[in-house]
Design a protein around this motif. Structure first.
Motif, mmCIF file in Angstrom:
data_model
loop_
_atom_site.group_PDB
_atom_site.id
_atom_site.type_symbol
_atom_site.label_atom_id
_atom_site.label_comp_id
_atom_site.label_asym_id
_atom_site.label_seq_id
_atom_site.Cartn_x
_atom_site.Cartn_y
_atom_site.Cartn_z
ATOM 1 N N ARG A 1 25.617 26.423 -3.906
ATOM 2 C CA ARG A 1 26.115 27.707 -3.370
ATOM 3 C C ARG A 1 25.523 28.021 -2.000
ATOM 4 N NH1 ARG A 1 26.612 32.043 -8.338
ATOM 5 N NH2 ARG A 1 28.052 30.791 -9.575
ATOM 6 N N TYR A 2 24.218 27.909 -1.905
ATOM 7 C CA TYR A 2 23.562 28.236 -0.637
ATOM 8 C C TYR A 2 23.950 27.247 0.461
ATOM 9 C CZ TYR A 2 20.530 31.876 -2.579
ATOM 10 O OH TYR A 2 20.050 33.040 -3.130
ATOM 11 N N SER A 3 23.990 25.967 0.124
ATOM 12 C CA SER A 3 24.325 24.970 1.150
ATOM 13 C C SER A 3 25.760 25.126 1.617
ATOM 14 C CB SER A 3 24.071 23.558 0.637
ATOM 15 O OG SER A 3 24.906 23.264 -0.462
ATOM 16 N N LYS A 4 26.660 25.431 0.707
ATOM 17 C CA LYS A 4 28.073 25.621 1.087
ATOM 18 C C LYS A 4 28.222 26.843 1.996
ATOM 19 C CE LYS A 4 32.713 26.168 -0.657
ATOM 20 N NZ LYS A 4 33.562 26.691 -1.705
ATOM 21 N N ALA A 5 27.569 27.919 1.627
ATOM 22 C CA ALA A 5 27.640 29.129 2.449
ATOM 23 C C ALA A 5 27.047 28.880 3.833
ATOM 24 C CB ALA A 5 26.912 30.280 1.762
ATOM 25 N N LEU A 6 25.906 28.208 3.867
ATOM 26 C CA LEU A 6 25.268 27.904 5.147
ATOM 27 C C LEU A 6 26.158 26.994 5.983
ATOM 28 C CD1 LEU A 6 22.781 28.084 6.996
ATOM 29 C CD2 LEU A 6 21.869 26.070 5.795
ATOM 30 N N TYR A 7 26.710 25.971 5.366
ATOM 31 C CA TYR A 7 27.563 25.031 6.102
ATOM 32 C C TYR A 7 28.776 25.751 6.696
ATOM 33 C CZ TYR A 7 29.664 20.668 7.495
ATOM 34 O OH TYR A 7 30.179 19.638 8.253
ATOM 35 N N GLU A 8 29.401 26.604 5.905
ATOM 36 C CA GLU A 8 30.601 27.303 6.376
ATOM 37 C C GLU A 8 30.297 28.204 7.562
ATOM 38 O OE1 GLU A 8 32.237 29.176 2.893
ATOM 39 O OE2 GLU A 8 33.061 27.278 2.142
ATOM 40 N N ILE A 9 29.183 28.931 7.511
ATOM 41 C CA ILE A 9 28.843 29.828 8.627
ATOM 42 C C ILE A 9 28.461 29.025 9.867
ATOM 43 C CG2 ILE A 9 26.413 30.225 8.062
ATOM 44 C CD1 ILE A 9 28.189 33.220 8.933
ATOM 45 N N LEU A 10 27.759 27.910 9.662
ATOM 46 C CA LEU A 10 27.381 27.067 10.799
ATOM 47 C C LEU A 10 28.602 26.396 11.415
ATOM 48 C CD1 LEU A 10 24.170 25.456 9.319
ATOM 49 C CD2 LEU A 10 24.268 26.988 11.304
ATOM 50 N N GLU A 11 29.530 25.996 10.569
ATOM 51 C CA GLU A 11 30.753 25.350 11.051
ATOM 52 C C GLU A 11 31.590 26.328 11.877
ATOM 53 O OE1 GLU A 11 33.588 22.069 9.043
ATOM 54 O OE2 GLU A 11 33.535 23.989 7.990
ATOM 55 N N SER A 12 31.664 27.560 11.411
ATOM 56 C CA SER A 12 32.440 28.557 12.159
ATOM 57 C C SER A 12 31.772 28.894 13.491
ATOM 58 C CB SER A 12 32.631 29.827 11.329
ATOM 59 O OG SER A 12 31.414 30.518 11.189
ATOM 60 N N ASP A 13 30.461 28.717 13.561
ATOM 61 C CA ASP A 13 29.699 28.993 14.780
ATOM 62 C C ASP A 13 29.436 27.720 15.589
ATOM 63 O OD1 ASP A 13 28.612 30.990 16.343
ATOM 64 O OD2 ASP A 13 26.610 30.777 15.492
ATOM 65 N N ASN A 14 29.945 26.583 15.104
ATOM 66 C CA ASN A 14 29.805 25.283 15.766
ATOM 67 C C ASN A 14 28.340 24.889 15.991
ATOM 68 O OD1 ASN A 14 30.996 22.945 16.693
ATOM 69 N ND2 ASN A 14 31.163 23.671 18.803
ATOM 70 N N ASN A 15 27.528 25.118 14.964
ATOM 71 C CA ASN A 15 26.101 24.806 15.058
ATOM 72 C C ASN A 15 25.611 23.910 13.933
ATOM 73 O OD1 ASN A 15 25.278 26.141 17.411
ATOM 74 N ND2 ASN A 15 25.283 28.108 16.346
ATOM 75 N N VAL A 16 26.497 23.160 13.312
ATOM 76 C CA VAL A 16 26.131 22.361 12.146
ATOM 77 C C VAL A 16 25.073 21.318 12.484
ATOM 78 C CG1 VAL A 16 26.994 20.768 10.399
ATOM 79 C CG2 VAL A 16 28.354 22.750 11.027
ATOM 80 N N ASP A 17 25.279 20.564 13.560
ATOM 81 C CA ASP A 17 24.363 19.459 13.871
ATOM 82 C C ASP A 17 22.952 19.937 14.201
ATOM 83 O OD1 ASP A 17 26.199 17.360 13.435
ATOM 84 O OD2 ASP A 17 27.093 17.717 15.403
ATOM 85 N N ALA A 18 22.836 20.993 14.983
ATOM 86 C CA ALA A 18 21.510 21.509 15.339
ATOM 87 C C ALA A 18 20.786 22.036 14.097
ATOM 88 C CB ALA A 18 21.630 22.611 16.374
ATOM 89 N N ALA A 19 21.512 22.741 13.247
ATOM 90 C CA ALA A 19 20.908 23.274 12.029
ATOM 91 C C ALA A 19 20.532 22.142 11.074
ATOM 92 C CB ALA A 19 21.856 24.243 11.351
#
Length: 181
Positions: free
Chosen positions: A11-29
């Motif tokens: 749950r937490y990883s999915k939520a984090l991934y979705e917010i990072l993806e929408s903000d285009n910050n997945v790789d840095a995070a």
């Protein structure tokens, strides 16, 4: 009813991934998360201390603050803080693992292990990873290797729940079974 560690992590990883993806910050995070994972692996007692009862909250915060300060992603900082406040900091490693699984799934990255009788050269390992990637339609294969002289020759590839066994030992066993019928 309390959630299992895996359910919480998903749950937490999915939520984090979705917010990072929408903000285009997945790789840095992801880099931040993997750095945290490295710290947790290097010092397993840290997670125990943060989630245990031997320290009070101020002592736990003094251990946690350097970890939070070292992270550049505000979303990752928020995740760590939230896990701590909800008394789920011991799930942090599992959340990071699930985040990486989600990342790999979305980017076509497959982790596999090759077992051979003798060590593979870098070229052989790269060629095996490329051939395996084509066979399973993966964009990238992260291949770890292990040697086991008992397989005599050939290679055994393990990826998730799938095993491709091309070892000489297995071939001999198959021939034995056919002859003993």
């Amino acid at each position: 009813m309390s959630l299992s560690k895996l359910d919480v992590a998903k749950r937490y990883s999915k939520a984090l991934y979705e917010i990072l993806e929408s903000d285009n910050n997945v790789d840095a995070a992801r880099d931040d998360l993997n750095a945290i994972k490295d710290v947790l692996l290097a010092d397993p007692e840290l997670e125990v201390a943060l989630s245990g009862v031997s320290l009070d909250n101020s002592q736990k915060e003094s251990l946690l603050n350097p970890l939070i300060d070292a992270v550049s992603s505000q979303y990752v900082k928020n995740l760590i803080t939230m896990l701590f406040e909800y008394h789920r900091i011991n799930d942090l490693g599992a959340v990071i693992d699930e985040f990486n699984n989600l990342y790999n799934e979305k980017h076509g990255i497959v982790k596999a292990e090759a077992i051979t009788a003798i060590p593979l050269s870098d070229t052989e390992r790269d060629n095996l990873a490329t051939a395996f990637g084509k066979r399973i339609n993966a964009k990238q294969v992260e291949l770890s290797t292990k040697t086991n002289p008992d397989i005599i020759g050939g290679v055994i590839l393990r990826s998730s729940d799938v095993v491709f066994d091309g070892s000489i030992r297995t071939k001999i066993e198959q021939v034995k079974r056919l002859l003993l019928k």
